[in-house]
Design an enzyme around this catalytic site. Sequence first.
Site, PDB file in Angstrom:
ATOM      1  CE1 TYR A   1      36.699  40.286  34.413  1.00  0.00           C
ATOM      2  CE2 TYR A   1      37.130  41.807  32.616  1.00  0.00           C
ATOM      3  CZ  TYR A   1      37.104  41.520  33.967  1.00  0.00           C
ATOM      4  OH  TYR A   1      37.484  42.481  34.864  1.00  0.00           O
TER       5      TYR A   1
ATOM      6  CG  ASP B   1      40.138  35.695  27.378  1.00  0.00           C
ATOM      7  OD1 ASP B   1      41.008  35.101  28.040  1.00  0.00           O
ATOM      8  OD2 ASP B   1      39.653  36.794  27.705  1.00  0.00           O
TER       9      ASP B   1
HETATM   10  C1  LIG Z   1      40.293  39.614  33.875  1.00  0.00           C
HETATM   11  C2  LIG Z   1      39.923  39.140  32.528  1.00  0.00           C
HETATM   12  C3  LIG Z   1      40.004  39.989  31.416  1.00  0.00           C
HETATM   13  C4  LIG Z   1      40.367  41.454  31.538  1.00  0.00           C
HETATM   14  O1  LIG Z   1      41.704  41.606  31.891  1.00  0.00           O
HETATM   15  P1  LIG Z   1      42.289  42.876  32.720  1.00  0.00           P
HETATM   16  O2  LIG Z   1      43.726  42.543  32.833  1.00  0.00           O
HETATM   17  O3  LIG Z   1      41.542  42.919  34.023  1.00  0.00           O
HETATM   18  O4  LIG Z   1      42.029  44.084  31.904  1.00  0.00           O
HETATM   19  C5  LIG Z   1      39.713  39.458  30.162  1.00  0.00           C
HETATM   20  N1  LIG Z   1      39.372  38.166  30.016  1.00  0.00           N
HETATM   21  C6  LIG Z   1      39.261  37.314  31.069  1.00  0.00           C
HETATM   22  C7  LIG Z   1      38.872  35.897  30.846  1.00  0.00           C
HETATM   23  C8  LIG Z   1      39.540  37.774  32.358  1.00  0.00           C
HETATM   24  O5  LIG Z   1      39.421  36.928  33.397  1.00  0.00           O
END
Ligand SMILES: *Cc1c(COP(=O)(O)O)cnc(C)c1O
Length: 394
Positions: A126, A191
């Site tokens: 991201y 993630d």
């Molecule tokens: C949006 C996103 C983030 C960050 O999250 P926020 O809630 O916007 O701070 C991190 N990892 C991935 C894969 C995302 O899509």
Amino acid sequence: MTTSGRPDAASPGAFRTRAVHAGREDLVDLGVHAVPIDLSTTYPSRDSRGEAERLDVLGTGAAVPGAPVYARIGNPTVARFEAALADLEGCAAGVAFASGMAALTACLLTAVAEGRPHVVAVRPLYGTSDHLLGSALLGTRVTWAAPHDVAAAIRPDTGLVVVETPANPTLAESGLDALARACGDVPLLADNTFATPVLQRPAEHGARLVLHSATKFLGGHGDVLAGVVACDEEYARRLRQVRFATGATLHPLSGYLLLRGLATLPLRIAAASATAAELADRLAGHPGVTRVHYPGRAAGRPSGQMTGGGAVLSFETAGDPHGLIGAVRLITPAVSLGSVDTLIQHPASLSHHIVDPADRAAGGIGDGLLRMSVGLEDVEDLWADLDGALRAAG
Ligand SMILES: *Cc1c(COP(=O)(O)O)cnc(C)c1O
């Protein structure tokens, strides 16, 4: 985790049951049906000696039953969401934060605090995650590595290995079992925002930390900003200590909305994934599209890791990507993902704009790439809108 009395995690039916009931087990005994929202910032007590003792325990990051003393230490409504998400991910604990970036920040700060500030990370990530690592804002130092080079990139001061699978925005998949082996004793952070525990549970493949931007599918309705990490209790204590000291706590109303979101997560993911798979097929045959990225369609994908393709796809257009964004009428032209409505955006302009163009290109994020998060609309309505916008974009 299948503790006694809980349905078996291996069965999809049981997973759906847990998605509805986890974090709500005591409601009947409380005599309420909706989850109580506790908005207290402080918790009165006439026993300050007792409170001092509780604070000593809470200071270790341990989860102590009873009132949390002060709202930056904990909140009962948020704790319900944390427990439910941990259950669905098959982990012992969950620690919620004010956003996905706050959750990643806490993980990086634990590595820094342990004197191991070196991070090995797999691109793409991201955009803001890439930026947080690349900018060294928190005192970490990053080595970018392809999945098969991760073992060689690990050093004595490596405190974390970071991967997204499927990755934002290219949907590139990495094999977690092999990555976890390559990590050895170094914690692997996966993630899991795109797959969600419905389709993939990284802890079952050796990831020590499972991170979500809960803003996306867990909340599911585009009205909550939140992050969460599912992990073992020992790591959860470190994260709670960071959260207490840095203050990136989740608001109780958000905790309530996230718990409500989890109840429908399996149904939303199933419905949106079926539509996304159909749209990926149709886009692949469209003359205005040069390439479609969707999990399960690439050769050499890790087997046995994801049980479905998910609700996000991306594609490369031969025409003007900005023209397409301007031409959609039903689909929402907006950054973010995971909502009930379908969202489309141009990563080079929005989600990954902050990443250096050369690094974007190295991560496979071209200027013609569009990312679409599929919602719950009728597939024919979505296709008519997409087809019309592709024609308008030339
Ligand atoms: C949006 C996103 C983030 C960050 O999250 P926020 O809630 O916007 O701070 C991190 N990892 C991935 C894969 C995302 O899509």
